[in-house]
Scaffold this active site. Structure first.
Site, mmCIF file in Angstrom:
data_model
loop_
_atom_site.group_PDB
_atom_site.id
_atom_site.type_symbol
_atom_site.label_atom_id
_atom_site.label_comp_id
_atom_site.label_asym_id
_atom_site.label_seq_id
_atom_site.Cartn_x
_atom_site.Cartn_y
_atom_site.Cartn_z
ATOM 1 N N HIS A 128 0.819 -1.218 0.000
ATOM 2 C CA HIS A 128 0.000 0.000 0.000
ATOM 3 C C HIS A 128 0.855 1.272 0.000
ATOM 4 O O HIS A 128 0.524 2.271 0.637
ATOM 5 C CB HIS A 128 -0.959 0.021 1.208
ATOM 6 N N TYR A 161 -1.010 -4.407 11.601
ATOM 7 C CA TYR A 161 -1.088 -3.027 11.135
ATOM 8 C C TYR A 161 -0.504 -2.022 12.129
ATOM 9 O O TYR A 161 0.316 -1.180 11.744
ATOM 10 C CB TYR A 161 -2.525 -2.678 10.747
ATOM 11 N N ASN A 184 -10.986 -3.020 1.020
ATOM 12 C CA ASN A 184 -10.478 -3.165 -0.344
ATOM 13 C C ASN A 184 -11.575 -2.814 -1.339
ATOM 14 O O ASN A 184 -12.762 -2.773 -0.984
ATOM 15 C CB ASN A 184 -10.003 -4.597 -0.612
#
Length: 500
Positions: free
Chosen positions: A57, A340, A130
């Site tokens: 990303h 994350y 997504n």
């Protein structure tokens, strides 16, 4: 405000930015001196101005906006930002490709990540979604391997189509998302023209500890619009920052993009007997079984003032949740809850939540999170560095707001598991190909979509050197639909012969 003037980083005024302190000789040369603070600061900061880019990303579009609740949703969740029709919550959105590096082209064929931070009045809520409703994998141990297979060969440092298809032949549950990726949906016309999906199952919780399972859908009001492979390739060469420019200029001219936000709602009792494993990210919930209910809309209406500060330093994690919203037992989601924020601590430092783009817009009191590099506040002064000190008693939200403690719990009672610890591996069954087969039929109702899908696949698979691996790829698509497998094989082998 007083007139601004040039200073060094510590605020010391400097007469000119064009001078260097040198020991000069008569022929025009000079030796630099350590006392030239301006020169040293300029050179040293330049060498350190990059932070590690995201492993995935890395290339993204970003903007600010607001979420507006369209109805009172207190019948399904206690989340404050959804309890009043018309209630508005500021947000930050970052939409990215997944595999390519930060300098890559926006229009590369890829899944697009949708990371959104809602600055609610009960803390931040991150939605990390997504633009496809399904995912490549359903087992968390495959998560790093999948991302590696989509990047570069470790020996040549080149994109490796052999690794890509070898991974997917070995993990055929991802065929559903592969169909999305190699269809027109893999090359959106702009970020303003994509939908987004939670993929994961989440929970909406209430004050009495009851909850519903939900999947979230975000649908563009601008209409879904895509590029062909040829258009995407041309734009990649002409303007690799095409999506960034498109979004920035649209907001500048006040052509604000809008999306409607919906949920599918499932009762826990339905989950126990439903045909599909609701925690399997490679599956969708058919709308005929669980129709969409609109809960809000979101509008992007403000560009970042500084891309690095606002977007590059932004950190998102599905573990960032507010009361009324909770994680489910989806195994990949459970892995992401750790991965994350751990990535953010690595990239930005342990105090990344204090950066303005990440900071909550409500009071924060978390005294055991102290010290560390780049502490930006008063570090809780002289307060004890633990909770419930008798020297400084800690107050809690339920007593301050006079609410039931259950109303802010991120945990629910439905999953009181009776089981054992095991090294679990999922297995491929014919059920894994039912939904992809239906998607292939959907493409058949869109003129030219099936042909373009086959052509896009062939353009990738023709680079696979091993005839055996190519055969395995054809067999994989043949399990979705026999005609699809045969079409992919013919198109690919014809392309190989033409290039020989």
């Amino acid at each position: 405000m007083s007139q601004q003037y040039y200073t060094l980083a510590e605020g010391c005024p400097f007469a000119s930015s064009s001078t260097a302190v040198l020991l000069r000789n008569k022929t025009g040369g000079g030796l630099g001196l350590l006392q030239d603070t301006q020169l040293i600061e300029t050179l040293a900061h330049f060498s350190r101005e990059r932070i590690p880019e995201r492993v995935v990303h890395a290339k993204a579009v970003g903007a600010y906006g607001e979420f507006e609740a369209v109805a009172d949703c207190s019948d399904i969740t206690s989340a404050s930002f959804l309890n009043t029709a018309g209630k508005k919550t500021p947000l930050l959105l970052r939409v990215s490709t997944v595999g390519p590096e930060a300098g890559s082209a926006d229009t590369s064929r890829d899944v697009h990540g949708w990371a959104m931070k809602l600055y609610t009045d009960e803390g931040n809520l991150d939605w990390v979604f997504n633009n496809t409703p399904v995912f490549f994998i359903r087992d968390p141990i495959k998560f790093p391997s999948m991302n590696r297979s989509h990047k570069r060969n470790p020996q040549t440092h080149l994109p490796d189509v052999n690794m890509f298809w070898d991974f997917h032949v070995g993990n055929p549950e991802g065929i559903h998302q592969l169909l999305h990726l190699f269809s027109d949906r893999g090359t959106p016309h702009s970020i303003r023209n994509i939908n987004s999906y939670s993929g994961h199952t989440y929970k909406f919780t209430k004050e009495d500890s009851s909850f519903k399972y939900v999947k979230i859908h975000i649908k563009t009001q601008q209409g879904v619009k895509n590029l062909t492979r040829e258009e995407a390739t041309r734009i990649a060469g002409e303007n690799p920052d095409y999506y960034i420019q498109d979004m920035f200029e649209a907001i500048e001219r006040k052509d604000y993009p809008i999306w409607n936000v919906y949920v599918q709602i499932m009762d826990p009792s339905e989950a126990e007997t439903y045909r599909w494993n609701i925690f399997d990210m490679t599956k969708v919930w058919p709308h005929k079984d669980f129709p969409l209910r609109q809960i809000g809309k979101l509008t992007l209406n403000r560009n970042p003032q500084n891309y690095f500060t606002d977007i590059e330093q932004a950190a998102f994690s599905p573990s960032t949740m507010v009361p009324g919203f909770a994680a489910s037992a989806d195994p990949v989601l459970q892995a992401r809850l750790f991965a994350y924020p751990d990535a953010a601590r690595y990239r930005l430092g342990v105090n990344y939540q204090q950066l303005p783009t990440n900071a909550a817009k409500v009071p924060i009191y978390c005294p055991f999170e102290r010290d560390g590099k780049m502490r930006f506040d008063d570090n809780y002064g002289g307060d004890p560095n633990y909770v419930n000190s008798s020297l400084k008693p800690t107050k809690f939200y339920p007593e301050v707001k006079n609410v039931n403690p259950n109303s802010i719990s991120l945990h629910t009672e439905h999953e009181k598991w009776a089981g054992e610890v095991s090294a679990y591996t999922s297995h491929i069954t014919d059920d894994d190909f039912v939904q992809p087969a239906e998607l292939w039929k959907v493409f058949g109702r869109q003129p030219g979509q099936q042909d373009r899908l086959v052509d896009n696949l062939a353009s990738s698979i023709k680079g696979v050197k091993s005839s055996k691996l190519r055969g395995d790829v054809y067999a994989l698509f043949g399990r979705v639909n026999r005609d699809l497998g045969a079409m992919v094989q013919k198109a690919t082998e014809d392309a190989i012969k033409q290039s020989a």
